[in-house]
Scaffold this motif. Structure first.
Motif, PDB file in Angstrom:
ATOM      1  N   ASP A  17       0.829  -1.205   0.000  1.00 35.59           N
ATOM      2  CA  ASP A  17       0.000   0.000   0.000  1.00 35.59           C
ATOM      3  C   ASP A  17       0.866   1.259   0.000  1.00 35.59           C
ATOM      4  OD1 ASP A  17      -2.629   1.332   0.217  1.00 35.59           O
ATOM      5  OD2 ASP A  17      -1.847   1.968   2.167  1.00 35.59           O
ATOM      6  N   ASP A  69       2.126   1.695  -3.436  1.00 28.31           N
ATOM      7  CA  ASP A  69       1.038   2.134  -4.312  1.00 28.31           C
ATOM      8  C   ASP A  69       0.780   3.630  -4.150  1.00 28.31           C
ATOM      9  OD1 ASP A  69      -1.271   1.815  -6.081  1.00 28.31           O
ATOM     10  OD2 ASP A  69      -2.475   2.048  -4.262  1.00 28.31           O
ATOM     11  N   TYR A  92       3.274   5.623  -5.933  1.00 29.84           N
ATOM     12  CA  TYR A  92       3.368   5.349  -7.375  1.00 29.84           C
ATOM     13  C   TYR A  92       4.653   4.593  -7.705  1.00 29.84           C
ATOM     14  CZ  TYR A  92      -0.369   8.758  -7.365  1.00 29.84           C
ATOM     15  OH  TYR A  92      -1.525   9.436  -7.080  1.00 29.84           O
ATOM     16  N   TRP A 152       5.127   1.183  -8.505  1.00 22.44           N
ATOM     17  CA  TRP A 152       4.647  -0.149  -8.834  1.00 22.44           C
ATOM     18  C   TRP A 152       5.772  -1.131  -9.133  1.00 22.44           C
ATOM     19  CZ3 TRP A 152       5.700  -2.126 -13.619  1.00 22.44           C
ATOM     20  CH2 TRP A 152       6.044  -1.198 -14.613  1.00 22.44           C
ATOM     21  N   ALA A 202       6.863  -2.461  -5.934  1.00 23.49           N
ATOM     22  CA  ALA A 202       5.805  -3.352  -5.429  1.00 23.49           C
ATOM     23  C   ALA A 202       5.916  -4.731  -6.062  1.00 23.49           C
ATOM     24  CB  ALA A 202       4.433  -2.742  -5.684  1.00 23.49           C
TER      25      ALA A 202
END
Length: 115
Positions: A100, A103, A106, A108, A111
């Motif tokens: 989270d 995310d 920004y 990704w 992630a």
């Protein structure tokens, strides 16, 4: 309101009472809602002085507070402190809190590396 929740700590200390893990968890949740990640991190750092053993829930709450405030670098930097503890193991909640935070920042690509 996060400021009201954090006011509990001095009030407890004024009456020679120690906060519990549940009390600190509520304070960390208030920090998350108020996007006060620095305060959450300071509160976590005070746990040894307050004689509260950091639990997985308190680690996750601190990571979530950082993530909500888009302090994704700090959230990821905090993760190794949890991994280094032999008595605790990251959970799905820990992973989700870190994802989270990425995310919200920004990030990704980072992630995907966590997965």
């Amino acid at each position: 309101r996060w400021a009201d929740a954090l006011g509990l700590l001095p009030a407890l200390q004024e009456h020679d009472l120690r906060p519990s893990g549940v009390t600190l968890g509520a304070m960390l949740a208030a920090c998350e809602r108020g996007e006060r990640w620095e305060t959450a991190l300071s509160l976590f750092a005070e746990m040894p002085v307050l004689q509260v053993e950091p639990s997985l829930i308190l680690f996750n709450s601190t990571i979530s507070a950082m993530g909500k405030a888009q302090a994704w670098r700090h959230a990821l930097g905090f993760f190794p402190a949890l991994v280094a503890r032999p008595d605790l193991a990251p959970s799905e909640v820990t992973l989700n809190a870190n994802l989270d935070s990425l995310d919200r920042g920004y990030r990704w690509q980072a992630a995907l590396r966590l997965l």
